[in-house]
Write an enzyme that holds these catalytic residues in place. Structure first.
Site, mmCIF file in Angstrom:
data_model
loop_
_atom_site.group_PDB
_atom_site.id
_atom_site.type_symbol
_atom_site.label_atom_id
_atom_site.label_comp_id
_atom_site.label_asym_id
_atom_site.label_seq_id
_atom_site.Cartn_x
_atom_site.Cartn_y
_atom_site.Cartn_z
ATOM 1 N N ASP A 1 -3.714 25.735 60.335
ATOM 2 C CA ASP A 1 -2.553 25.173 59.976
ATOM 3 C C ASP A 1 -2.895 23.876 59.098
ATOM 4 O O ASP A 1 -3.825 23.491 59.221
ATOM 5 C CB ASP A 1 -1.382 25.058 60.965
ATOM 6 C CG ASP A 1 -1.899 24.175 62.183
ATOM 7 O OD1 ASP A 1 -2.884 23.076 61.867
ATOM 8 O OD2 ASP A 1 -1.254 24.069 63.316
ATOM 9 N N ASP A 40 1.083 32.097 67.265
ATOM 10 C CA ASP A 40 0.488 31.304 68.028
ATOM 11 C C ASP A 40 1.218 30.086 68.959
ATOM 12 O O ASP A 40 2.297 30.092 68.569
ATOM 13 C CB ASP A 40 -0.551 30.385 66.924
ATOM 14 C CG ASP A 40 0.228 29.373 66.466
ATOM 15 O OD1 ASP A 40 0.224 28.325 67.050
ATOM 16 O OD2 ASP A 40 1.002 29.446 65.592
#
Length: 377
Positions: free
Chosen positions: A91, A270
């Site tokens: 990310d 996630d």
């Protein structure tokens, strides 16, 4: 990016497919365990493989601060650094910067923030976040975005979303102008924003789809909004996002959240829940959650989940793991973490099978009733 959509559930938007990367194929729906600092806490890479983990997630913010770009480059990227040969997603660090609300300043150029490690001033821009993820070598890259609080004023969310769109365009240009450093192809996802406002979500999605990213993340969810609001936004996103690109719901979540999101066309997830809960002695089973620190398990010599085919359930009893937790043995935390990772892998794999059989909605309803009725955590 090659994403092959294999089948859609006849009674919902649930779907299954295969996402191809240089480090392996990823069957979807898929859950990605979080390895923030190039490590899924307490678990070795080979144990992740043994528990059917197809892809893990690491964090650009944390890796940028430690060990830093220089060491990661000298190591040959994060795969070699941590000895993980499967797919890996990073990310952008945008959420971590969001959490530093008292220590950051946002501008058109990017974000200036104070490191939580040593107080040094750092800057993230759309361009250098792409550069860092080139150095990390992740298979899937996220661009810099701003993640506004879900309950922020609509005008703030509108301006924030417009900034994220402009940053996304800059990240797209930086990505196109650079190449992978380690010989494998990398892919760039766009991150949609807009809070719980349908019109702002639609604007964000259209702008990003027009930029033709390799996949699309649904950001700004699970940050305090009621679950029904999240599901409503997912239903809207399903109608606007292209069918032939993967969809990733960031930071979600619980089994109930995941299955409801799969029903609404989401492919990737996630969350820190499996590892964080495991370190606190809370484990997930097909019949609900359990708090293994509880005294009622002191003489319970049965497996955590009878008949569940993983190493933890085959070899260790509830009583033994409780003992480890209560005397502070690290093995107890590890076994709980492995159980939870194995469960989340089972959850998405079973959802995939049910989609293929056309029975997803019926199975989901039955599973969640059983799971929630026996929640002992």
């Amino acid at each position: 990016m090659k994403f092959t959509l294999l089948q859609t559930d006849p009674h919902s938007a649930a779907r299954c497919g295969v996402l191809s990367t240089a480090h392996g194929a990823i069957p979807t729906p898929v859950f990605m365990p979080v390895g923030t600092r190039a490590s899924v806490k307490s678990v070795e890479p080979h144990e992740l493989k043994e528990n059917n983990v197809h892809i893990i997630l690491a964090n650009t913010y944390h890796l940028y601060l430690k060990p830093g770009n220089d060491i990661l480059f000298k190591a040959g990227g994060v795969h070699r650094f941590m000895n993980w040969n499967g797919p890996l997603l990073t990310d952008s660090g945008g959420y971590q910067v969001y959490s530093l609300s008292e220590l950051r300043k946002i501008s058109e150029e990017g974000v200036i923030f104070k490191s939580h490690l040593d107080g040094s001033m750092q800057q993230f821009t759309p361009e250098n976040v792409v550069e860092t993820q080139r150095i990390i070598g992740s298979d899937i890259i996220m661009p810099l975005d701003e993640c506004p609080p879900s309950m922020a004023e609509k005008e703030y969310i509108r301006k924030s979303g417009e900034l994220t769109i402009r940053w996304a365009a800059r990240a797209r240009e930086a990505f196109a102008a650079t190449t992978s450093l380690y010989g494998h192809e990398q892919y760039l996802f766009g991150i949609t924003q807009g809070g719980i406002h349908d019109d702002l979500r639609a604007i964000s999605i259209k702008a990003l789809v027009d930029m033709n990213f390799d996949g699309y993340s649904i950001g700004g969810m699970a940050v305090g909004e009621p679950a029904p609001e999240m599901y409503r936004i997912l239903e809207l996103s399903h109608t606007l996002l292209p069918e032939n690109k993967p969809r990733y719901l960031m930071g979600v979540g619980t089994p109930e959240n995941i299955l409801n999101a799969i029903e609404r066309g989401v492919d990737m997830f996630d969350c820190v829940i499996p590892t964080r809960e495991g370190r606190n002695g809370r484990v997930y089973t097909r019949h609900g959650k359990m708090n293994l620190r509880s005294a009622k398990y002191a003489t319970d010599f049965t497996p955590i989940d009878e008949g569940f085919d993983n190493d933890v359930c085959r070899n260790y009893s509830r009583a033994y793991i409780r003992h480890l937790l209560n005397v502070g043995e690290i093995l107890g935390l590890k076994l709980c973490t492995l159980q939870n990772i194995s469960f989340f892998m089972w959850l998405t794999a079973t959802a995939r099978t049910q989609i293929q059989q056309g029975t997803f909605l019926e199975w989901k309803k039955d599973f969640l009733k059983r799971f929630n009725d026996h929640d002992n955590a």
